[in-house]
Design an enzyme around this catalytic site. Structure first.
Site, PDB file in Angstrom:
ATOM      1  N   HIS A   1       5.889  -0.670  -2.804  1.00 57.07           N
ATOM      2  CA  HIS A   1       5.518   0.052  -4.018  1.00 57.07           C
ATOM      3  C   HIS A   1       5.618   1.567  -3.847  1.00 57.07           C
ATOM      4  CE1 HIS A   1       3.036  -3.743  -5.183  1.00 57.07           C
ATOM      5  NE2 HIS A   1       4.323  -3.872  -5.462  1.00 57.07           N
TER       6      HIS A   1
ATOM      7  N   CYS B   1       8.601  21.980 -12.681  1.00 58.80           N
ATOM      8  CA  CYS B   1       9.345  21.834 -11.430  1.00 58.80           C
ATOM      9  C   CYS B   1      10.089  23.147 -11.141  1.00 58.80           C
ATOM     10  CB  CYS B   1      10.341  20.682 -11.551  1.00 58.80           C
ATOM     11  SG  CYS B   1      11.514  20.582 -10.175  1.00 58.80           S
TER      12      CYS B   1
ATOM     13  N   ASN C   1       0.823  -1.205   0.000  1.00 55.93           N
ATOM     14  CA  ASN C   1       0.000   0.000   0.000  1.00 55.93           C
ATOM     15  C   ASN C   1       0.858   1.255   0.000  1.00 55.93           C
ATOM     16  OD1 ASN C   1      -2.109  -1.799   0.178  1.00 55.93           O
ATOM     17  ND2 ASN C   1      -2.330  -1.597   2.391  1.00 55.93           N
ATOM     18  N   VAL C   2       0.327   2.305  -0.612  1.00 53.82           N
ATOM     19  CA  VAL C   2       1.056   3.570  -0.713  1.00 53.82           C
ATOM     20  C   VAL C   2       0.388   4.664   0.113  1.00 53.82           C
ATOM     21  CG1 VAL C   2       1.940   3.004  -2.999  1.00 53.82           C
ATOM     22  CG2 VAL C   2      -0.227   4.236  -2.813  1.00 53.82           C
TER      23      VAL C   2
END
Length: 352
Positions: free
Chosen positions: A156, A223, A130-131
């Site tokens: 992950h 960015c 899970n993230v």
């Protein structure tokens, strides 16, 4: 090379469950017996976070809850062409709308039960697919971040950080604010959804389901660190592993080492459809380690000899199993007692 979304073989989905029927009381005793000797490595999946209001990818029959699920692949997201930018517009709009529900989710009773086992060193190593960061939230204020990262491996990655293709990293809340500034109309739309209590269907990675949307209206900001270096760069992605992207070698090696150093392997809320998790089960079996799987519905490990399966939701049995394992300490240790009285139970409506 063709890359497909991980799935469970059709032969497994159509077969009868290999798990023998078991009562919750008997399951509590069996899980407690399995955990009692300690040094148990644990692998968790999306099913662990369902009671926190985060939908799993698959339902109780092992099939995708959204049959039209079309994730964006890593190669598409980082494509430097106009086509790649369009993929990033689609991804970041859906993720922008879906991030807040995942960010604000609270640990449920399973997270806290596992946290109690970590705190008491029954589970020295936890590997999560899970993230959402909910395992960390369950230990917040008890362990510092360094200790949590030592004992919890996010196989992950994490939804809570973003990096550009030149390595500049920013926390997700800051990036979310940048998206809001760049897209005031979508910020207003999100605020309206929140005010009316509406919520798009959200996947475990924070990606929402949208129909009839012009993704071309969404602006992905450059960015700012790259701008300071006189470079335009809109190739940004969260610190999670996309389909088609390889897990970092150090993460893969650490996960394998965690399995090698444990005495047994406990699997909770996972179908093991992704090979990164499935290979850990195969490795444990090769090393002749006992494996116990707690999950509702078909899993990729069902045909494997040596995997014992209990087909019940973790939220119905795990907290009582932890109390059984810890005995008097579950009451006498104030930290453990608080953990075993904590946790939300807010599963999504009409999940399957």
């Amino acid at each position: 090379m063709r890359i497909s979304v991980p799935t469970i073989p059709a032969a497994i989905l159509s077969s009868t469950s290999s798990a023998k029927p078991i009562s919750p009381a008997a399951a509590v005793e069996r899980i407690a017996s399995f955990l009692a000797s300690g040094n148990v490595a644990t692998v968790t999946g999306a099913g662990v976070s369902v009671d926190s209001g985060i939908r799993a990818y698959r339902g109780s029959k092992g099939r995708y809850l959204n049959p039209n699920y079309k994730p964006i692949f890593y190669q598409e997201l980082v494509d430097a062409t106009k086509k790649g930018f369009a993929f990033r517009q689609r991804y970041w709009l859906r993720s922008y709308l879906g991030y807040k529900p995942v960010r604000d989710a609270l640990p449920n009773t399973t997270h806290y039960a596992l946290a109690a086992l970590q705190y008491t060193n029954i589970i020295p190593k936890l590997i999560t697919q899970n993230v959402d960061g909910l395992h960390h939230k369950a230990l917040a204020g008890i362990w510092d971040e360094a200790r949590m990262n030592q004992h919890i491996l996010e196989l992950h990655g994490s939804l809570h950080k973003v990096h550009c293709s030149h390595g500049h990293i920013v926390d997700r809340d800051t990036f979310q604010d940048r998206l809001s500034v760049a897209n005031p109309q979508w910020k207003a739309y999100m605020d309206e959804l929140e005010a009316t209590g509406q919520r798009p269907r959200t996947n475990p990675d924070g990606d929402v389901f949208l129909e009839g949307v012009d993704y071309g209206t969404f602006k992905v900001p450059e960015c700012p660190d790259c701008l300071l270096e006189s470079r335009l760069n809109s190739i940004l992605k969260p610190e999670l592993i996309f389909f088609g992207e390889s897990i970092k070698r150090e993460v893969r090696d650490r996960s394998q080492l965690d399995v090698e150093n444990c005495s047994r392997l406990f699997l909770v809320g996972t179908t093991l459809a992704t090979y990164s998790a499935f290979r850990l089960v195969k490795h444990a079996l090769e090393l002749k380690k006992p494996v116990l799987l707690l999950n509702v519905g078909p899993t990729r490990a069902d045909p494997l000899s040596g995997v014992e399966k209990i087909e019940l939701p973790s939220g119905t049995v795990l907290r009582d199993a932890v109390r059984t394992v810890l005995g008097s300490r579950a009451i006498q240790d104030s930290v453990v007692d608080a953990m075993l009285h904590s946790g939300v139970v807010r599963p999504p409506i009409d999940d399957d």
